[in-house]
Design a protein around this motif. Sequence first.
Motif, PDB file in Angstrom:
ATOM      1  N   VAL A   1       0.853  -1.188   0.000  1.00  0.00           N
ATOM      2  CA  VAL A   1       0.000   0.000   0.000  1.00  0.00           C
ATOM      3  C   VAL A   1       0.888   1.236   0.000  1.00  0.00           C
ATOM      4  O   VAL A   1       1.744   1.395   0.877  1.00  0.00           O
ATOM      5  N   GLY A   2       0.679   2.106  -0.970  1.00  0.00           N
ATOM      6  CA  GLY A   2       1.358   3.397  -1.006  1.00  0.00           C
ATOM      7  C   GLY A   2       0.399   4.480  -0.563  1.00  0.00           C
ATOM      8  O   GLY A   2      -0.682   4.643  -1.148  1.00  0.00           O
ATOM      9  N   LEU A   3       0.755   5.198   0.499  1.00  0.00           N
ATOM     10  CA  LEU A   3      -0.132   6.218   1.070  1.00  0.00           C
ATOM     11  C   LEU A   3       0.480   7.607   0.905  1.00  0.00           C
ATOM     12  O   LEU A   3       1.709   7.763   0.858  1.00  0.00           O
ATOM     13  N   LEU A   4      -0.371   8.595   0.864  1.00  0.00           N
ATOM     14  CA  LEU A   4       0.092   9.973   0.836  1.00  0.00           C
ATOM     15  C   LEU A   4       0.811  10.297   2.150  1.00  0.00           C
ATOM     16  O   LEU A   4       0.464   9.773   3.213  1.00  0.00           O
ATOM     17  N   ALA A   5       1.796  11.175   2.069  1.00  0.00           N
ATOM     18  CA  ALA A   5       2.607  11.497   3.238  1.00  0.00           C
ATOM     19  C   ALA A   5       1.802  12.146   4.348  1.00  0.00           C
ATOM     20  O   ALA A   5       2.234  12.155   5.507  1.00  0.00           O
ATOM     21  N   SER A   6       0.634  12.667   4.037  1.00  0.00           N
ATOM     22  CA  SER A   6      -0.190  13.291   5.070  1.00  0.00           C
ATOM     23  C   SER A   6      -0.725  12.276   6.077  1.00  0.00           C
ATOM     24  O   SER A   6      -1.258  12.651   7.124  1.00  0.00           O
ATOM     25  N   ALA A   7      -0.543  10.974   5.797  1.00  0.00           N
ATOM     26  CA  ALA A   7      -0.929   9.932   6.759  1.00  0.00           C
ATOM     27  C   ALA A   7       0.227   9.661   7.714  1.00  0.00           C
ATOM     28  O   ALA A   7       0.576   8.514   8.011  1.00  0.00           O
ATOM     29  N   ARG A   8       0.829  10.719   8.228  1.00  0.00           N
ATOM     30  CA  ARG A   8       2.015  10.585   9.084  1.00  0.00           C
ATOM     31  C   ARG A   8       1.722   9.846  10.392  1.00  0.00           C
ATOM     32  O   ARG A   8       2.603   9.235  10.972  1.00  0.00           O
ATOM     33  N   GLN A   9       0.491   9.938  10.868  1.00  0.00           N
ATOM     34  CA  GLN A   9       0.142   9.256  12.116  1.00  0.00           C
ATOM     35  C   GLN A   9       0.352   7.748  11.986  1.00  0.00           C
ATOM     36  O   GLN A   9       0.618   7.062  12.977  1.00  0.00           O
ATOM     37  N   LEU A  10       0.261   7.244  10.770  1.00  0.00           N
ATOM     38  CA  LEU A  10       0.474   5.814  10.551  1.00  0.00           C
ATOM     39  C   LEU A  10       1.882   5.399  10.955  1.00  0.00           C
ATOM     40  O   LEU A  10       2.076   4.301  11.487  1.00  0.00           O
ATOM     41  N   GLN A  11       2.852   6.269  10.718  1.00  0.00           N
ATOM     42  CA  GLN A  11       4.226   5.953  11.146  1.00  0.00           C
ATOM     43  C   GLN A  11       4.291   5.761  12.663  1.00  0.00           C
ATOM     44  O   GLN A  11       4.914   4.810  13.148  1.00  0.00           O
ATOM     45  N   LYS A  12       3.646   6.636  13.410  1.00  0.00           N
ATOM     46  CA  LYS A  12       3.633   6.508  14.871  1.00  0.00           C
ATOM     47  C   LYS A  12       2.919   5.228  15.295  1.00  0.00           C
ATOM     48  O   LYS A  12       3.363   4.540  16.221  1.00  0.00           O
ATOM     49  N   ASP A  13       1.820   4.907  14.608  1.00  0.00           N
ATOM     50  CA  ASP A  13       1.084   3.684  14.933  1.00  0.00           C
ATOM     51  C   ASP A  13       1.939   2.440  14.698  1.00  0.00           C
ATOM     52  O   ASP A  13       1.949   1.504  15.509  1.00  0.00           O
ATOM     53  N   MET A  14       2.655   2.410  13.576  1.00  0.00           N
ATOM     54  CA  MET A  14       3.496   1.263  13.253  1.00  0.00           C
ATOM     55  C   MET A  14       4.666   1.153  14.231  1.00  0.00           C
ATOM     56  O   MET A  14       5.038   0.052  14.655  1.00  0.00           O
ATOM     57  N   ASN A  15       5.239   2.281  14.615  1.00  0.00           N
ATOM     58  CA  ASN A  15       6.346   2.265  15.571  1.00  0.00           C
ATOM     59  C   ASN A  15       5.891   1.712  16.918  1.00  0.00           C
ATOM     60  O   ASN A  15       6.579   0.893  17.547  1.00  0.00           O
ATOM     61  N   ALA A  16       4.714   2.148  17.367  1.00  0.00           N
ATOM     62  CA  ALA A  16       4.189   1.663  18.648  1.00  0.00           C
ATOM     63  C   ALA A  16       3.881   0.166  18.565  1.00  0.00           C
ATOM     64  O   ALA A  16       4.157  -0.590  19.511  1.00  0.00           O
ATOM     65  N   LEU A  17       3.337  -0.272  17.444  1.00  0.00           N
ATOM     66  CA  LEU A  17       3.017  -1.689  17.271  1.00  0.00           C
ATOM     67  C   LEU A  17       4.280  -2.544  17.288  1.00  0.00           C
ATOM     68  O   LEU A  17       4.289  -3.647  17.850  1.00  0.00           O
ATOM     69  N   ALA A  18       5.352  -2.035  16.686  1.00  0.00           N
ATOM     70  CA  ALA A  18       6.612  -2.787  16.660  1.00  0.00           C
ATOM     71  C   ALA A  18       7.162  -3.019  18.058  1.00  0.00           C
ATOM     72  O   ALA A  18       7.763  -4.065  18.340  1.00  0.00           O
ATOM     73  N   LEU A  19       6.953  -2.067  18.955  1.00  0.00           N
ATOM     74  CA  LEU A  19       7.485  -2.178  20.309  1.00  0.00           C
ATOM     75  C   LEU A  19       6.600  -3.027  21.216  1.00  0.00           C
ATOM     76  O   LEU A  19       7.063  -3.499  22.260  1.00  0.00           O
ATOM     77  N   GLU A  20       5.352  -3.233  20.822  1.00  0.00           N
ATOM     78  CA  GLU A  20       4.411  -3.923  21.703  1.00  0.00           C
ATOM     79  C   GLU A  20       3.970  -5.297  21.199  1.00  0.00           C
ATOM     80  O   GLU A  20       3.490  -6.117  21.982  1.00  0.00           O
ATOM     81  N   ALA A  21       4.104  -5.567  19.911  1.00  0.00           N
ATOM     82  CA  ALA A  21       3.534  -6.784  19.320  1.00  0.00           C
ATOM     83  C   ALA A  21       4.226  -8.045  19.826  1.00  0.00           C
ATOM     84  O   ALA A  21       5.443  -8.077  20.021  1.00  0.00           O
ATOM     85  N   ASP A  22       3.433  -9.079  20.043  1.00  0.00           N
ATOM     86  CA  ASP A  22       3.947 -10.412  20.353  1.00  0.00           C
ATOM     87  C   ASP A  22       4.139 -11.142  19.027  1.00  0.00           C
ATOM     88  O   ASP A  22       3.174 -11.521  18.366  1.00  0.00           O
ATOM     89  N   THR A  23       5.375 -11.315  18.635  1.00  0.00           N
ATOM     90  CA  THR A  23       5.658 -11.928  17.333  1.00  0.00           C
ATOM     91  C   THR A  23       6.222 -13.338  17.469  1.00  0.00           C
ATOM     92  O   THR A  23       6.876 -13.842  16.564  1.00  0.00           O
ATOM     93  N   GLN A  24       5.940 -13.973  18.603  1.00  0.00           N
ATOM     94  CA  GLN A  24       6.508 -15.302  18.850  1.00  0.00           C
ATOM     95  C   GLN A  24       5.443 -16.377  19.019  1.00  0.00           C
ATOM     96  O   GLN A  24       5.775 -17.535  19.259  1.00  0.00           O
ATOM     97  N   SER A  25       4.175 -16.034  18.884  1.00  0.00           N
ATOM     98  CA  SER A  25       3.114 -17.025  19.026  1.00  0.00           C
ATOM     99  C   SER A  25       2.116 -16.855  17.883  1.00  0.00           C
ATOM    100  O   SER A  25       1.974 -15.767  17.326  1.00  0.00           O
ATOM    101  N   PRO A  26       1.412 -17.932  17.513  1.00  0.00           N
ATOM    102  CA  PRO A  26       0.398 -17.819  16.458  1.00  0.00           C
ATOM    103  C   PRO A  26      -0.669 -16.787  16.793  1.00  0.00           C
ATOM    104  O   PRO A  26      -1.112 -16.037  15.919  1.00  0.00           O
TER     105      PRO A  26
END
Length: 307
Positions: free
Chosen positions: A127-152
Amino acid sequence: MDKNTVNMLKRIGRVCRPLLAVALALILALAPVSTVWARSGGRIGGGSFRSPTFSAPRSAPVYPSYGGGFGFPLVVPFFWGGGGGLLTLLLLIGAGSFLVRSLRSAVSEDGDEGVADLPVTVAQVKVGLLASARQLQKDMNALALEADTQSPEGLSQLLQEVTLGLMRYSDYWAYGHAQAEKLPLSRAESLFYQASLQERSKFSAETLSNRNNQIQQVPQAVLKRAAAEIPDVGEYLVVTLLVAYRGNSGTLPVVKSAADLRQCLLQLASIPAERIVAIEVLWTPQLEGDTLSAEALLTEYPEMRLL
């Protein structure tokens, strides 16, 4: 081209590769921060094509049975009232050996070969988004720090969070692409990691990563200094979703419109946790305020279509 020439070129290549690596490192070290970090990237992922947690469920092995239901290849002659002597002992040893070999063969045939031939679908959605969707970067950064990526279950939640987040920003969608291919397990593994490496190679630096709950992040001081020097000339953000799963959830539609892209995301979000083999979410730029130019997007992602 003769054999000696080919060998000489191979030797030159072996000598040059380390030199090229050193030169690249020097360029990255000495280049201005805004140049080096112009394509920062993030990565969230987990799963394994080899881990038992994500392997195909194995059915119970079928043990061979021979007459009488006792599982022995022959009737052991027990002589009531007075021993069978050496003959009985030898027959018992032979029967036990045959049974062990049969059990091993049954487990092997029902397990390893079945898993190796298991069909796995590898899906990619970009997905290519317009740069005005900057909040998405913050959302993805927060998800990276919190996500459990070791279980199904954690990977399933990650998949749903990313697809839901992207759909919340559907007003900013500008480009899209989707494809899916069903392959045997071994080939699916190669395709998945090849696609992941190809996407990661587009980053100048992987500034945030959560792979199997192993978080790696560039120090905040460096990030702040880099972000302060990034020129505000970009226009787009790109999110790539790679999902490998058992079975088939239907063919992904060719993305020609926002409706097609939404359908692709909904199909991936509906995959049950027990069918997920591996997931990787990659986005660029990762640094807040960093964006891609239109030229960079069209050069690096030529497969994406204008929505």
